[in-house]
Design an enzyme around this catalytic site. Structure first.
Site, PDB file in Angstrom:
ATOM      1  N   SER A 135       2.245   6.113   6.390  1.00  0.00           N
ATOM      2  CA  SER A 135       2.862   5.631   7.625  1.00  0.00           C
ATOM      3  C   SER A 135       4.371   5.789   7.504  1.00  0.00           C
ATOM      4  O   SER A 135       4.907   5.813   6.378  1.00  0.00           O
ATOM      5  CB  SER A 135       2.517   4.153   7.843  1.00  0.00           C
ATOM      6  N   TYR A 148       0.684  -4.717   5.180  1.00  0.00           N
ATOM      7  CA  TYR A 148       0.358  -3.348   5.594  1.00  0.00           C
ATOM      8  C   TYR A 148       1.441  -2.380   5.106  1.00  0.00           C
ATOM      9  O   TYR A 148       1.137  -1.328   4.531  1.00  0.00           O
ATOM     10  CB  TYR A 148       0.244  -3.284   7.111  1.00  0.00           C
TER      11      TYR A 148
END
Length: 240
Positions: A135, A148
């Site tokens: 990400s 996360y």
């Protein structure tokens, strides 16, 4: 890399970016095996002609289920795409630590386990690849989803070290860094979101070009800022 006729294991391939990846890879002539945990998603994938394996990667049973279903089948490309989030914002409520554990396992432990299990057979292929989907938050975290962000940063670090270990062998290691993409995971978020079809297309182009990194969409800007000033990149992202 020519994707035609490649046998691909794609985790999280029944929804979101993964579902678009599966279709686009199949359209290029790849033989795609997808994994997922939604019964509906798995059924839809099978109706579209995919070999679909039920696996919840938030615990060790998920990787075991995948490896058991694969048997000794040939794999040319492993795409670790499956991922999940976890609410972990002390400003709102006490975090659910079990959800955090699930997130850590799904986003980091499971990819590591699959790589360890499948690397020997990948090395047996004329050319092979491992693709880890991290990400933009692996470069600089936001404030609202620290667990996360940490899992994606961990997978990014692992990917970079793995690439160095496998330098000179037939297994190419790719990291794909998406921005915010319009998926079920981001349904409650505002702001600009990339269509999953475009994100998938850019990941595939990176595989075909043997790129080391696919900085997708707005992540290219974040990557550029971070290369000039990590402190500025962190300040920008921690506002969210």
């Amino acid at each position: 890399m020519d994707i035609r006729d490649k046998a691909i294991l794609l985790t999280g391939g029944t929804a979101g970016i993964g579902a678009k990846l599966a279709r686009q890879l199949a359209a290029k002539g790849a033989q795609v095996i997808v994994t997922g945990r939604s019964a509906t998603g798995l059924e839809n994938a099978r109706e579209q002609g995919f070999d679909a394996i039920a696996a919840d990667l938030s615990g060790p049973g998920g990787t075991a289920a995948i490896l058991d279903a694969l048997g000794d089948r040939t794999i040319d490309i492993l795409i670790n795409n499956a991922g999940q989030g976890a609410d972990h914002d002390f400003r709102k409520a006490a975090p659910d630590l079990e959800a955090a554990d699930d997130c850590i396992y799904a986003n980091f432990n499971s990819p590591v386990r699959l790589i360890a299990a499948l690397l020997p057979r990948l090395k047996q292929r004329p050319e092979a690849a491992i693709v880890n989907v991290t990400s933009g938050l692996a470069i600089a975290p936001n404030t609202g989803s620290p667990v996360y962000c940490a899992t994606k940063a961990a997978l990014r670090s692992y990917t970079q070290a793995l690439r160095a270990q496998l330098s000179g062998c037939n297994v190419h290691v790719v990291e794909a860094l998406p921005p915010v993409v319009a998926t079920q995971m981001t349904a409650g978020m505002g702001g600009i979101k990339m269509p999953p079809e475009e994100c998938a297309a850019q990941i595939i182009r990176a595989i075909e070009k043997n790129d080391h990194e696919a900085n997708i969409g707005m992540v290219r800007i974040l990557r550029g800022v971070h290369s000039l000033s990590p402190k500025l990149a962190a300040w920008m992202m921690l506002r969210f």
